[in-house]
Design a protein around this motif. Structure first.
Motif, mmCIF file in Angstrom:
data_model
loop_
_atom_site.group_PDB
_atom_site.id
_atom_site.type_symbol
_atom_site.label_atom_id
_atom_site.label_comp_id
_atom_site.label_asym_id
_atom_site.label_seq_id
_atom_site.Cartn_x
_atom_site.Cartn_y
_atom_site.Cartn_z
ATOM 1 N N VAL A 186 62.850 17.648 77.682
ATOM 2 C CA VAL A 186 63.050 18.724 78.661
ATOM 3 C C VAL A 186 63.417 18.138 80.024
ATOM 4 O O VAL A 186 64.314 18.644 80.718
ATOM 5 C CB VAL A 186 61.774 19.591 78.761
ATOM 6 C CG1 VAL A 186 61.859 20.535 79.946
ATOM 7 C CG2 VAL A 186 61.566 20.370 77.476
ATOM 8 N N TYR A 187 62.764 17.048 80.398
ATOM 9 C CA TYR A 187 63.061 16.378 81.670
ATOM 10 C C TYR A 187 64.508 15.902 81.702
ATOM 11 O O TYR A 187 65.224 16.096 82.694
ATOM 12 C CB TYR A 187 62.105 15.208 81.863
ATOM 13 C CG TYR A 187 62.427 14.303 83.027
ATOM 14 C CD1 TYR A 187 62.123 14.673 84.329
ATOM 15 C CD2 TYR A 187 63.043 13.073 82.818
ATOM 16 C CE1 TYR A 187 62.414 13.842 85.397
ATOM 17 C CE2 TYR A 187 63.350 12.234 83.872
ATOM 18 C CZ TYR A 187 63.028 12.624 85.164
ATOM 19 O OH TYR A 187 63.331 11.791 86.212
ATOM 20 N N ALA A 188 64.962 15.284 80.606
ATOM 21 C CA ALA A 188 66.309 14.736 80.563
ATOM 22 C C ALA A 188 67.361 15.839 80.615
ATOM 23 O O ALA A 188 68.333 15.751 81.394
ATOM 24 C CB ALA A 188 66.485 13.895 79.301
ATOM 25 N N ILE A 189 67.195 16.872 79.816
ATOM 26 C CA ILE A 189 68.200 17.942 79.789
ATOM 27 C C ILE A 189 68.218 18.696 81.115
ATOM 28 O O ILE A 189 69.286 19.098 81.602
ATOM 29 C CB ILE A 189 67.938 18.883 78.606
ATOM 30 C CG1 ILE A 189 68.103 18.127 77.285
ATOM 31 C CG2 ILE A 189 68.880 20.076 78.641
ATOM 32 C CD1 ILE A 189 67.838 18.950 76.054
ATOM 33 N N SER A 190 67.059 18.895 81.716
ATOM 34 C CA SER A 190 67.017 19.542 83.032
ATOM 35 C C SER A 190 67.743 18.690 84.064
ATOM 36 O O SER A 190 68.473 19.226 84.924
ATOM 37 C CB SER A 190 65.567 19.774 83.456
ATOM 38 O OG SER A 190 64.897 20.634 82.550
ATOM 39 N N SER A 191 67.579 17.383 84.011
ATOM 40 C CA SER A 191 68.288 16.486 84.925
ATOM 41 C C SER A 191 69.796 16.583 84.706
ATOM 42 O O SER A 191 70.575 16.558 85.664
ATOM 43 C CB SER A 191 67.825 15.039 84.727
ATOM 44 O OG SER A 191 66.456 14.900 85.042
ATOM 45 N N ALA A 192 70.200 16.679 83.437
ATOM 46 C CA ALA A 192 71.626 16.806 83.142
ATOM 47 C C ALA A 192 72.183 18.132 83.659
ATOM 48 O O ALA A 192 73.309 18.194 84.158
ATOM 49 C CB ALA A 192 71.857 16.682 81.634
ATOM 50 N N PHE A 193 71.386 19.198 83.557
ATOM 51 C CA PHE A 193 71.838 20.506 84.035
ATOM 52 C C PHE A 193 72.092 20.496 85.544
ATOM 53 O O PHE A 193 73.104 21.013 86.028
ATOM 54 C CB PHE A 193 70.812 21.580 83.694
ATOM 55 C CG PHE A 193 71.022 22.203 82.344
ATOM 56 C CD1 PHE A 193 72.268 22.281 81.783
ATOM 57 C CD2 PHE A 193 69.953 22.716 81.626
ATOM 58 C CE1 PHE A 193 72.476 22.837 80.527
ATOM 59 C CE2 PHE A 193 70.131 23.285 80.378
ATOM 60 C CZ PHE A 193 71.394 23.343 79.825
ATOM 61 N N VAL A 194 71.165 19.919 86.295
ATOM 62 C CA VAL A 194 71.286 19.946 87.760
ATOM 63 C C VAL A 194 72.100 18.777 88.287
ATOM 64 O O VAL A 194 72.473 18.759 89.461
ATOM 65 C CB VAL A 194 69.898 19.952 88.428
ATOM 66 C CG1 VAL A 194 69.109 21.164 87.993
ATOM 67 C CG2 VAL A 194 69.121 18.678 88.098
#
Length: 261
Positions: A186-194
């Protein structure tokens, strides 16, 4: 005993009791309406028919069944309050999931999460539309932005089904592994989103970070054990990207400090 320097008077207590009673009336009416619907489904046999139809549509594929059930949950939940959504979906959708071997608690959390996400999912994202009216922002744009911020609520229900360890079902080692990989994913995908990991990241690094997040979110029980290797590869990739991003951020700070000096 009071709160700080104030105490509730008898009038305040009476007002609180009246307001609580009025709130309960709304819940009772919603539950009663949902009860009528559930009664009709049971008498006509439609509830069993929907369960059979969903299992038949899934054709033995749990993932396909979950995708169909998710779509039905989002559609049926639109415009309905929390209690009504859950009661309706618990009768229509949950039995079909349990029938295919899904853990009961995972099945009910699946329908509850996705039923509630109808509040921000277009075209009838009531919660997002209310927020847009308060912020005086475009309703549909606000709804899509809410979906982007709340993307985890669309994915986590699937993880509950494929990885019951997230619900503390299983061996302690499996539970720890599932929780750690889910948090990192979740941390990685959220970082990719923003587009931010210790600083702005370009399209290539965003894709790599997102890929690492997807690899980490893959349930360990899938792909006959290969998922563990994929989880490990995602963890290594994320660690390398995180350390390189931190190194870049440190170098940037040192350069900025040198320029100021």
């Amino acid at each position: 005993m009071g709160y700080g320097s104030t105490r509730m008077s008898v009038a305040d207590l009476w007002e609180a009791a009246v307001e609580s009673g009025q709130s309960i009336i709304d819940i009772v009416m919603i539950s009663a309406a949902a009860g009528f619907i559930i009664g009709v489904l049971n008498v006509t046999g439609l509830g069993f028919a929907v369960t059979f139809a969903l299992v038949d549509l899934g054709q033995g594929s749990l993932l396909l069944l979950l995708l169909i059930a998710a779509a039905v949950c989002l559609v049926l939940g639109m415009g309905m309050p929390t209690v009504g959504v859950y009661l309706l979906l618990a009768v229509l959708i949950a039995p079909s999931l349990i029938e295919t071997g899904v853990e009961p608690i995972a099945a009910h959390l699946f329908i509850f999460y996705l039923g509630m996400m109808s509040m921000v999912t277009p075209p009838i994202g009531i919660g997002a539309f209310f927020a847009a009216s308060i912020a005086k922002a475009p309703p549909m744009a606000t709804s899509f932005e809410a979906m982007r911020f709340g993307w985890t609520a669309y994915i986590v229900p699937f993880l509950f089904v494929f990885s019951p360890a997230l619900l503390l079902i299983g061996d302690p080692l499996e539970i720890v592994l599932a929780v750690v990989t889910a948090i990192l994913g979740v941390y990685a995908i959220s970082s990719a989103f923003v587009g931010w990991l210790h600083g702005p990241v370009g399209p290539l690094r965003r894709a790599l970070i997102g890929g690492a997040g997807v690899a980490l979110l893959l349930p360990p029980d899938m792909l006959e054990g290969a998922a563990l290797w994929i989880n490990g590869a995602g963890m290594v990739c994320l660690a390398v990207l995180w350390l390189s991003g931190r190194s870049r951020a440190t170098d940037t700070q040192l350069m900025a400090a040198g320029v100021k000096n």
